[in-house]
Every structure is written in C-alpha cells, then in structure tokens.
Design an enzyme around this catalytic site. Structure first.
Site, short mmCIF file in Angstrom:
data_model
loop_
_atom_site.label_atom_id
_atom_site.label_comp_id
_atom_site.label_asym_id
_atom_site.label_seq_id
_atom_site.Cartn_x
_atom_site.Cartn_y
_atom_site.Cartn_z
N HIS A 43 1.66 14.87 -6.18
CA HIS A 43 2.39 13.73 -6.74
C HIS A 43 3.42 13.73 -7.53
O HIS A 43 4.08 12.95 -7.92
CB HIS A 43 1.19 12.72 -7.23
CG HIS A 43 0.89 13.08 -8.75
ND1 HIS A 43 -0.40 13.69 -9.07
CD2 HIS A 43 1.34 12.94 -9.96
CE1 HIS A 43 -0.39 14.10 -10.30
NE2 HIS A 43 0.49 13.73 -10.67
N ASP A 49 -4.28 16.39 -3.62
CA ASP A 49 -3.03 16.40 -4.18
C ASP A 49 -2.48 17.88 -4.52
O ASP A 49 -2.95 18.24 -5.62
CB ASP A 49 -3.39 15.31 -5.71
CG ASP A 49 -2.47 15.17 -6.37
OD1 ASP A 49 -1.06 15.37 -5.95
OD2 ASP A 49 -2.76 14.78 -7.67
N GLY A 83 2.31 14.38 -18.02
CA GLY A 83 3.18 15.40 -18.38
C GLY A 83 2.32 16.95 -18.03
O GLY A 83 3.27 17.82 -18.01
N SER A 116 0.47 16.95 -15.42
CA SER A 116 -0.06 17.08 -13.99
C SER A 116 0.63 18.09 -13.59
O SER A 116 1.78 18.64 -13.69
CB SER A 116 0.76 15.52 -13.19
OG SER A 116 -0.03 14.49 -13.74
#
Length: 498
Positions: free
Chosen positions: A296, A345, A441, A443
């Site tokens: 993502h 993800d 931030g 991620s």
C-alpha cells in the site's frame, strides 16, 4: 509470555486461577517492584523512591525537604534526597567557605579575579584550560560518536552549571537518572554532560529564567588522528541480522529514540520532487539491491522513488547514509484493499546500481535475515520507524519499541479486530494497555525478532485502527507466508539481468 486463549473452553475455577496468576508472570512491575494478585487484577508494591501503577515513577522526595538556595536531588538510599551545592559553594547553606577568592576556586593554575559585587569573581585560565573554573582541559573532548562521551564537563555553552540528572526538577522529563537503562547512557547521580539521544554533541539540562531548559555543553570535538577511517565492506552482505549493539531513547508510540547502527537494515522510502525528497514509508533491506516494504506504500512510479539507508535523522544529511534510486517496483499480484484492510500487503523494490553495486555493507547498513520458521506467541520483537508519535507529528529521529507477538485468536476476537485478519497477517503489541504501537509513516517498515543473536524480519508494518489503542494492536504482514514469492521474484530478476 502473553496468555493466549485456549483452543478449548474450560470455565472451571482452576483455569480462572491460572489465568489470574499469569498476570504477574512475567512481572509487570518495574524497578524491582513486587507483583501481587488482588482479585482478578494485580498491584505492584513499590520500594522507595518508586511509585505508580507499575513502579515506573519516582516520588519527589524534595517536596517536604527545602534545600533553600541549592538544588535538591532524589537519591535511591535513605533519606532519599540530598541537597547539592555547585562549586565552590559548601553545605549546609551553599555559601562560600571563606572570603571571595580565598581559597582559590579556580583550578589548574587559574587566577581568581575579584569583582566589586560581593561574592562575584572570574577565573583567568592559563592555556589550554578554559571554563568557569578552568576545569575544562584539552583531553576532555568528545569523539565524533559522542553517544559514548563519559567526560566530566558539567558546564553549558552559555556558562550555566548543568543540573544533576537526579535533580527533582527532572522527574517529569523522559531523560533523567531514573529512566530505564540510565547507566548504559552514562547517566546517573551526577551532572556531567552526556548525549543519550544522539544529538549533535554532549548536552545537559540547565536552569534558565526560573525554568528547566537545556543547552549543548562547553566541550569540543577531539582532533582527528591519522588512523584510517572504517573501510566499507563489499556489497555481498555475507551475514544478515547483526546490528551494532547500542541502545537509545524517546518514543515511536511508547518506544525509544534509537542510536546509529541499531537497525542497520532500516530504510526510509522517499518521494522525489524537483528540489527535494520526503519520507513517507519505511522498508527493510534484505539484499544489496532489494528492499521489502508494504504494497500500500508504493502507488508511485519507480522513477519518483528513492531509498535512504543508514539514516537516523531525517532533518539533516548524515555521513553514514546511502541514497539509491528505485529501478523497479514489484507489488504482490494478490494485493487488494477490502473494507480499508490491505490483504497480501507486501512489495519488493529493486534498487538501481551505482557503479555496478547497490547498497554497500557498513556498520550502519546491513541486511535483515529472512525467517524460514515461526516465532511463538509472546515473543518479544522490535518495530522501528519515523512515523507519528503521541504528538501526532512525524519523527525526524528513527524511533523503536519492543512489542509482543499476539495470537491470531486473540487478535481476531470481537473486542479486537473481529475476524478481519487472514492467515497472512498477525498482531503485535499489548492488548490490555495499548500504548506501544507502529503508526502512520511507519508503514512498510520491519518488525524484527531475534533467534540465536540474529535479527529476522518477521513482519511488515501494514495497518491498524488508529495508534496505541487498547485492544487495537498493530497488524503486520506475515513475511513467512511470502518467502517463496520473494525468492522467485528476486531469482527471475537476477536471470533477466544476465
């Protein structure tokens, strides 16, 4: 180890008793506090001068002990406080022991010059000494890595004397003599300058206009020697998961400010513009030319992305950093968003070589290992990133925190994420208390776990409901579910480059 929900349901008194007793195992009480069960909960019995729910706070024993002019210090032994006078003043009332300049307060041959104002004086220092009392010599300097400064300078650049780290004025600050692992930062019951948070140089707290402030210390960088600087190793990265063994301070969400080399596989993924680049996600270096991140995160074209390795402070250029462009973005073919939850993800970033090589191994840049085994529920692991903290601001400093792996059953319980996790995700954090968590931030950054001294990237920061909430721990992509995909994609790209 966290108590997981059993696969069977047994509501007998015996099971409930075991569940309650486990609240004290491991001991949640800090600073040698004693954990006792009280009904269905626990309480911590704290020894002086500690207090708080988990003995995490320090009692201000100076409240009822007025030290008049001097500073009051909190101590770990009876009577748990002590009055302190700055040189050359003496207890009990912090007055000079005798007349002005007698005895001479100046050290190392300094000449005391009396002022007309009562009790005022100046020290004229011989070369190479300096400082208010001529007590700063040429040998008391700090190396480039001033984290390890253990000198005895206790004067700020503005001439003010440093507060003791155990001053009662610092009890509400995150950095003081009573913080966790204070000794490893060189902090204790003294007022010598230190650099526990990897700032530009050693510093200390001071009193200014009646308030606590801080300033850099009057201490210089040591002169360079003729020794050769550290040689960079080749790009082969012969070992993985071996950081520099250093600790740090401050917050991620309940975490600490890290030191250079503690997470050498950490990547800052940045969006390039015509004049600058800005951090927006994390990543983890797994091979010289390969970074693992969250799918993502990478909605941008490869030519608009760059990665920065070896980074600590996003606000300044650092000598150990390495900047590389992204050549190709490979998102997992089954990545999808459903009801604001990212599934599968995970993504790979292929880095663009410079002069025939990508990342170069140094003490600040290393790869994390890929695990081919499972870590048990309750394992302590680590998260790191530049994401939002409790102040809702992105951090310029790389932060980290310790989190526990949580069982899938607990994390999918109705009070938690209510069956939103699939088998390729897991949770880590603290269900009961929240607080410590990854956030916006962070991620794409790694969750690493340790086995036999090696750090393995076990998860990728993926999603969660807000940050640090009770029953809403961080959710991570399970790297072990995608090992074959990772190896296949890297192999295919390697063959195409030949």
């Amino acid at each position: 180890m966290l108590l997981g929900e059993p696969d069977w349901v047994d509501l007998s008194p015996r099971y409930r008793r075991i569940q309650q007793e486990d609240l004290c195992s491991p001991n949640p009480c800090k600073n040698n506090g004693l954990c006792e069960m009280r009904g269905s909960n626990f309480t911590c019995l704290c020894s002086m001068p500690y207090t708080g729910d988990t003995c995490e706070k320090v009692v201000d024993t100076c409240v009822d002990n007025n030290c008049v002019r001097e500073d009051c210090l909190v101590t770990l032994t009876k009577p748990y406080y002590q009055c302190s006078c700055s040189h050359p003043y003496k207890l009990p009332d912090c007055q000079q022991a005798s007349k002005q300049c007698r005895p001479n307060p100046c050290k190392n041959g300094g000449i005391c010059i009396r002022h007309r104002i009562r009790s005022k004086f100046t020290c004229k220092c011989p070369e190479p000494y300096r400082g208010r009392f001529c007590d700063i010599g040429p040998d008391d300097c700090y190396e480039e890595d001033s984290f390890y400064y253990r000198g005895r300078v206790n004067q700020a650049e503005n001439g003010r004397t440093c507060l003791h780290w155990n001053s009662h004025l610092l009890l509400d600050f995150s950095i003081n003599a009573f913080m966790e692992d204070a000794e490893s930062y060189g902090i204790g019951e003294h007022n010598f300058c230190r650099n526990p948070d990897e700032d530009q140089k050693p510093w200390c707290f001071i009193r200014k206009n009646g308030k606590v402030d801080w300033d850099f210390c009057d201490v210089s960088l040591c002169p360079e020697t003729d020794e050769e600087t550290e040689e960079q190793e080749n790009e082969m990265f012969e070992t993985c998961g071996q950081p520099e063994s250093r600790r740090g301070l401050k917050r991620i969400y309940g975490g600490t400010k890290t030191t250079a080399g503690k997470h050498p596989w950490m990547v800052s993924l940045q969006r390039k513009s015509s004049s600058s680049a800005a951090h927006f996600c994390g990543g983890v270096l797994i091979k010289s030319c390969w970074v693992l991140t969250a799918a993502h995160c990478v909605k941008h074209r490869a030519e608009n992305l760059q990665v920065v390795l070896g980074k600590q402070n996003l606000g300044k250029k650092e000598h150990q950093e390495q900047i590389l462009d992204v050549e190709k973005v490979i998102v997992h073919h089954r990545y999808r968003m459903k009801d604001d939850v990212p599934y599968n993800d995970i993504a790979l970033l292929k880095l663009k070589p410079v002069g025939g090589q990508c990342a170069i191994e140094t003490k600040y840049v290393k790869t994390a290992c890929l695990p081919d085994f499972e870590f048990p529920v309750g394992t302590d692991c680590f998260i790191s990133g530049w994401g939002e903290t409790e102040t809702d601001d992105l951090s310029l400093q790389l932060l980290d925190a310790r989190v526990k792996l949580i069982s899938q059953k607990q994390c999918n319980a109705p009070r938690a994420y209510d069956q939103r996790l699939d088998e390729n995700m897991f949770c880590a954090g603290n269900l009961r208390r929240g607080r410590t968590d990854s956030c916006q931030g962070d991620s794409g950054g790694p969750l690493t776990c340790v086995e036999n001294g090696f750090y393995y990237v076990y998860g990728i920061v993926s999603w969660g409901d807000q940050c640090g909430l009770k029953n809403k721990p961080g959710v991570y992509t399970q790297v072990t579910s995608f090992l074959r995909w990772i190896e296949y994609k890297i192999q295919i790209e390697s063959l195409s480059d030949q």
